[in-house]
Design an enzyme around this catalytic site. Sequence first.
Site, short mmCIF file in Angstrom:
data_model
loop_
_atom_site.label_atom_id
_atom_site.label_comp_id
_atom_site.label_asym_id
_atom_site.label_seq_id
_atom_site.Cartn_x
_atom_site.Cartn_y
_atom_site.Cartn_z
N CYS A 35 4.21 -26.70 14.35
CA CYS A 35 5.55 -27.07 13.88
C CYS A 35 5.74 -26.76 12.41
O CYS A 35 6.85 -26.76 11.90
CB CYS A 35 5.81 -28.56 14.04
SG CYS A 35 5.55 -29.18 15.68
N ASP A 37 4.24 -28.62 9.90
CA ASP A 37 4.05 -29.80 9.04
C ASP A 37 2.85 -30.60 9.51
O ASP A 37 2.78 -30.99 10.67
CB ASP A 37 5.25 -30.78 9.15
CG ASP A 37 6.52 -30.23 8.55
OD1 ASP A 37 6.51 -29.90 7.37
OD2 ASP A 37 7.52 -30.15 9.29
N CYS A 60 6.57 -27.90 4.14
CA CYS A 60 7.59 -27.40 3.22
C CYS A 60 7.72 -28.32 2.00
O CYS A 60 7.05 -29.35 1.91
CB CYS A 60 8.91 -27.27 3.95
SG CYS A 60 9.51 -28.81 4.62
N CYS A 104 11.01 -34.78 7.82
CA CYS A 104 9.88 -34.86 6.89
C CYS A 104 9.63 -36.30 6.47
O CYS A 104 8.48 -36.73 6.32
CB CYS A 104 10.14 -34.01 5.64
SG CYS A 104 10.15 -32.25 5.99
#
Lengths: 143, 395
Positions: A35, A37, A60, A104
């Site tokens: 994915c 992350d 990110c 996130c």
Amino acid sequence: MALYSEKVMDHFRNPRNVGTIENADGVGEVGNAKCGDIMKIYLKIRDGVIEDVKFETFGCGSAIASSSMATELIKGKPVSEAIALTNKAVAEALDGLPAHKLHCSVLAEEAIKAALKDYYDRQGVAYDPAQFPDCAHCEGCGR
Amino acid sequence: MMIYADNAATTKMSRTAVDAMLPYMDELYGNPSSLYAFGQEAKEALEDARGRIAACLVCEPRELTFTSGGSEADNQAIRSAAVLGARKGKRHIVSTAFEHHAVLHTLKKLEKEGFAVTLLDVHENGLVTPEQVREAIRPDTCLVTVMYANNEIGTVQPISEIGAACREAGVLFHTDAVQAAGHLPIDIRAQNIDLLSLSAHKFHGPKGAGALYARRGAALTNLIEGGAQERGRRAGTENVPAIAGMAAALEEACAHLTENAVRVSALRDRLMAGLSEIPHSVLNGDPAKRLPGNVNFCFEGIEGESLLLLLDDKGVCASSGSACTSGSLDPSHVLLAIGRPHEIAHGSLRLTISEETTEEEIEYLIEAVRDAVSYLRSMSPVWRDLESGKAPHII
């Protein structure tokens, strides 16, 4: 307009609490490289208080900033308070995240909770499993 | 300081292009469709631009239709070929897995309308072969559409050979030449191209202008209905300044094409050599059969968006195929098409340089990328697992 708030960029550029803890009392890892992350949280806990916390993140800018902010929010706090950390609190402390980056902050909350669950497991502390949602609600990983 | 290394996204307009546009934004603002002499002056500019672009591409001026850009040209080319095919009961299209979305999304729509689409494998080197095209063509194939050069990994396809294969089979051949025009030699006649798309802002022209070449006899279907502009093939008052700028930019790019390609590829090769020294990195796309200015790498253990943010802080404009930059959950379809696993594709970086790039900038880029990658790896749990042997390196 910039993609991220100044706060996000500050935590991305100068992340707080990066690293690992030897002999940590709790370690949690969430996410999936597929994915894009992965967050890993290390906790040092003494007398029910989070004495130290470190993170490592593959992801990110907002993933790195969310991890950094989440560690700041729980450092020095009692476990009972840390476990109540929400993704909303992380996002708000960062002065907001773009809508497609909110996951996130969810990941940051889950990473903290995974580390606390690990701590409970190691200590043999009984807990309500419902406190620790798995990340199956995220359609990203497909698992 | 800023180093612009994203020329595949857009380019700086050339002085020549700006100068060619200014009069038509200023005193010569007439509508080319107007009867009076003042309007006809704009019409002359339009036809002059058409003639000059045709000369660069080796086609007839009347075979060119001005559009709003590459995406519109791709849409119209494919739609038109589909209409022509459907009339003869031919509803099969051959393309590749790593086309631009302007092509792939149009094909997706056509599939919903009953067309069958074969997407050719582009292999690890990012190249299709003419044999693949030959084998994929069926009796009901109405169009082959293969990009001239890929926008992400820069690989240059064997267009002449594919053109010959299509001509032999009597199938229309479209190529999305958005990344190629002005950078690679194009000879529409010799290469047997039936339809070709280009976009001005990729060769130092303005944004909002493009062109569609359609071989005489390949009738276009309108996407935009209205007035009789562009011989009835594209309604709407022509963007005269942008079209004048596009012609000037293309002419200039083609006049210096060989010398630019030689100079820029030498810089590209130095950049590729420097970046390949970063451990656990891999070049995406064939090392030689690629656009002069394109460099694309994957770095293991890091994510592309954070790399771009760090590079931005160092004054570097670049791009990545990571999911985080695409706004979707999946990384670049191009990197997946050449077989990069998701976790590797997330760590991609595209640097696209131009004639204006200097040797000093190349050295700076290498150092900036090296530093940023090693910094991100230092905080990456994925990298820790790779380095400790807990997980095997993939690249």
